[in-house]
Design an enzyme around this catalytic site. Structure first.
Site, PDB file in Angstrom:
ATOM      1  N   GLU B 276      -1.552   4.533   2.383  1.00 35.53           N
ATOM      2  CA  GLU B 276      -1.081   5.656   1.946  1.00 35.53           C
ATOM      3  C   GLU B 276      -1.019   6.678   2.751  1.00 35.53           C
ATOM      4  O   GLU B 276       0.133   7.467   2.618  1.00 35.53           O
ATOM      5  CB  GLU B 276      -1.811   6.305   0.528  1.00 35.53           C
ATOM      6  CG  GLU B 276      -1.013   6.781  -0.424  1.00 35.53           C
ATOM      7  CD  GLU B 276      -1.770   6.538  -1.817  1.00 35.53           C
ATOM      8  OE1 GLU B 276      -2.503   7.818  -1.933  1.00 35.53           O
ATOM      9  OE2 GLU B 276      -1.455   5.913  -2.589  1.00 35.53           O
ATOM     10  N   HIS B 297     -11.938 -19.325   5.287  1.00 36.61           N
ATOM     11  CA  HIS B 297     -11.824 -20.255   4.555  1.00 36.61           C
ATOM     12  C   HIS B 297     -10.319 -20.291   3.645  1.00 36.61           C
ATOM     13  O   HIS B 297      -9.844 -21.230   3.088  1.00 36.61           O
ATOM     14  CB  HIS B 297     -12.917 -21.055   3.633  1.00 36.61           C
ATOM     15  CG  HIS B 297     -13.874 -21.499   4.493  1.00 36.61           C
ATOM     16  ND1 HIS B 297     -14.354 -22.762   4.591  1.00 36.61           N
ATOM     17  CD2 HIS B 297     -14.788 -20.750   5.239  1.00 36.61           C
ATOM     18  CE1 HIS B 297     -15.263 -22.803   5.380  1.00 36.61           C
ATOM     19  NE2 HIS B 297     -15.776 -21.664   5.644  1.00 36.61           N
ATOM     20  N   LYS B 410       6.955   5.561 -10.670  1.00 36.10           N
ATOM     21  CA  LYS B 410       6.415   6.156 -12.020  1.00 36.10           C
ATOM     22  C   LYS B 410       7.675   7.011 -12.719  1.00 36.10           C
ATOM     23  O   LYS B 410       7.671   6.980 -13.702  1.00 36.10           O
ATOM     24  CB  LYS B 410       5.543   7.359 -11.512  1.00 36.10           C
ATOM     25  CG  LYS B 410       4.243   6.682 -11.020  1.00 36.10           C
ATOM     26  CD  LYS B 410       3.509   8.159 -10.859  1.00 36.10           C
ATOM     27  CE  LYS B 410       1.959   7.454  -9.826  1.00 36.10           C
ATOM     28  NZ  LYS B 410       1.307   8.717  -9.381  1.00 36.10           N
TER      29      LYS B 410
END
Lengths: 419, 419
Positions: B276, B297, B410
């Site tokens: 960010e 793995h 948003k």
């Protein structure tokens, strides 16, 4: 399941290009070859799986349900991620047998916490390692065996199940010598393709999940995805699409995102599936799971405006298990406009808003939608992505069924420990 | 804390280059400017934090400990990840007050499970949103308030604490109007830099952690990292190093890896901090947390042999909290050579084996080592990475303290919901 390739740059013509048609036809035949020695046992597994083994899983699960509060599954990588994906997706309430995973690291603080949690519970232990050589698993077995011996004295071996190779390896030999119960990992089925075998099925059935529904979903995917043309086969469309976002658009990272937190571990399973199948010969997309909207508040900024190296693959769940409406929101509250809306409407708007925002940012987007989270859809998704991953790996020109690079840290590690 | 830049390509000369010296000196002055309006309140916070606010946290925590079994923290992004990082690192046993996080998504299935878990427990709710406008937080508040009202009738407001802006916003206004207890997020301190404020401190103190030790670690880091030259300041060395692995070596992805699973959430905090702060203007490294050996793995194969776009940054914990030795390993067991070894020796060999294997693969590696996981080291690490991130963002030429791209989904979402 619906497939939707949302992207502003790739055209259907690119994906259906003649060159890819030819390659996919060839790949289809390799994947569905009657000879599975390349590692393709998973490819017709929904039709040809061993029903006797399946009954044995049911029988053992019944026994575990009758005498255990918890199943401690000791596995790592492909012996862990698929089982965890299914459990986290499908189990939403307390079950008769709780599934606990161990053996996923060398951190004794972590293991000791789990054993402490189990100390007053009745436990069955499932050791999962195809090769029987995995260092994490055998180290954890050593400690867990001490715990079980202490708890159940000489009876403890009746509470152990080894899931391993049919014939080979230390676990199989020990099981034979000591009369320990076993399940079998099929031949020519790598760990990351093994979730529908006993590796996943024992934990699933113990947790009360419907194994037949899982296999029904996988079978329907197998049947629905049997076409050898790109047009008729969404798994191949997705494989070609992945190839193109890397080769043509230069993307380096694929984010597996979902607005349902129950899909988070499925994303981790996908991460292994693709990273280990494709990441060789200097190739492959780096893949990573995200949960939205949580992670929109961490990497959302990067996806929107950072280095343009990411593509997004969504697994969209249309209907949540539970829902509620917001109500009585005060007039001066910034979310007054949500009064009376349901959380699922809001979540769905968050998803669609994200799609629009990320399309504006020219992020290539693929969407897979399932109506709801259930056993059938889990099985369907597993088969879909296994097929897509096999095809995608072959398109890259790598062997999607080996993992030579995983051995290197292990050899250095063993050298260090032998000195 | 020790810093070690393990890489086969970058030379110390590159990192200490005159051009960077000049830039870093300038950046140092910007970060430590007495005027914090750019968003740098965190920079001298360990020296100048509000001790009255700190006492209020202690007082409220005491009250919560006396009347609550759980603290439900409702926050997302920077109002969540730092607190979760500290709790997961530092809390290893059952505490008087259990910390539960909510508000991190719009998934009611998830929230309902948490509320169901809390139904027979005494609960205090901590709503965390600087702006008081976060949709996830206000939606969750609406549902949680119903739950609390149902549980405690008209008394429930005495069990609510709003952590928000000093003056502005809906939560502050409501708290004033209704006499709800509050804590304050300092001015000019973005969410991702706020973990040492009341945002993190209330959950930490409620969970029995030593807040003074956390601040002592942060203070010592602040003092140790006050030099403006690259040679004398490891945080700036790391910032320049990150810049170079991207610019000079063309790496696109930075993996924050640890062999201690307790560090996993700290990795998630780092992911937000860097993604960010840096992901803007088409720049930045994609950052993602991994836990080893678990993820060796899954993505180990890709790191070793896949597209060479990744760099690794390790947080190495030298001494685990708990340890045990393997014993009585059978002669024919593949790990016979580990007989008598401790899990921490094995984990340490896994770490060193990984370093060698990934160095062979020419992966740039940075290592930060702490002696053990404790409050002091948590505070130290937090400040170290905040400073490194601020410097790294400015080196990229972006503003590390805004997040304009987070708003876009948003706004679309709000449009969709208003129709």
């Amino acid at each position: 399941m619906k497939l939707n390739l949302e992207n502003s740059t790739l055209k259907q013509n690119d994906i259906y290009a003649r060159d890819y048609q030819k390659k996919i036809k060839d790949i289809h035949q390799r994947l569905h070859s009657a000879d599975h020695s390349a590692g393709t046992t998973w490819a017709d597994y929904p039709e040809n799986y061993d029903t006797k083994e399946f009954s044995k899983v049911q029988k053992l699960a019944k026994q575990i349900k009758s005498n255990s509060d918890a199943l401690l599954v000791v596995g790592i990588g492909g012996s862990y991620l698929g089982a965890k994906a299914g459990i986290d997706m499908l189990v939403t309430k307390k079950t008769d047998v709780e599934i606990i995973f161990a053996g996923i690291n060398f951190d004794y603080t972590d293991l000791a916490q789990k054993l402490d949690y189990l100390k007053d519970k009745d436990v069955t232990v499932n050791i999962v390692s195809k090769s029987g050589t995995t260092v994490e698993i055998l180290s954890t077995l050593n400690i867990v065996e001490r715990f079980m011996k202490n708890k159940y004295k000489n009876d403890y071996k009746s509470r152990m199940i080894f899931t391993t190779d049919k014939i080979k390896g230390y676990l199989r030999q020990r099981a034979i010598a000591e009369g320990i119960e076993t399940l079998t990992v099929p031949d020519d089925m790598g760990g990351r393709y093994s979730v529908l075998s006993s590796v996943g099925m024992l934990p699933f059935v113990c947790a009360g999940l419907n194994a037949k529904q899982i296999m029904a979903g996988a079978y329907d995917a197998y049947k629905a995805l049997c076409a050898e043309t790109i047009e008729e086969n969404p798994a191949y469309q997705y494989a070609v699409y992945r190839h193109l976002i890397n080769k043509k658009l230069g993307k380096k990272v694929e984010l597996f995102a979902s607005f349902s937190p129950r899909m988070a571990s499925f994303g981790a399973w996908l991460q292994q599936l693709f990273a280990e199948s494709e990441g060789k010969d200097g190739k492959g997309l780096f893949v990573t799971p995200l949960t939205f909207s949580t992670d929109l508040h961490s990497v959302g900024q990067f996806i929107q405006q950072g280095t343009p190296v990411v593509a997004e693959t969504f697994i969209n769940v249309e209907k949540p298990l539970k829902d509620t409406n917001l109500s009585n929101i005060a007039l001066d509250c910034p979310i007054k406009f949500l009064d009376g809306k349901s959380m699922s409407e809001i979540n769905s708007a968050a998803f669609n808003g994200t799609l629009q925002a990320h399309k504006d940012a020219k992020v290539p987007i693929a969407i897979f939608s399932i109506d709801e989270i259930n056993e059938y859809n889990f099985g369907y998704l597993v088969y879909f992505f296994e097929l897509a991953c096999g095809a995608s790996g072959y398109l890259l020109g790598v062997n999607p069924f080996n993992q030579p690079g995983v051995e290197q840290y292990k050899s250095y590690m063993k050298e260090l420990l032998k000195n």
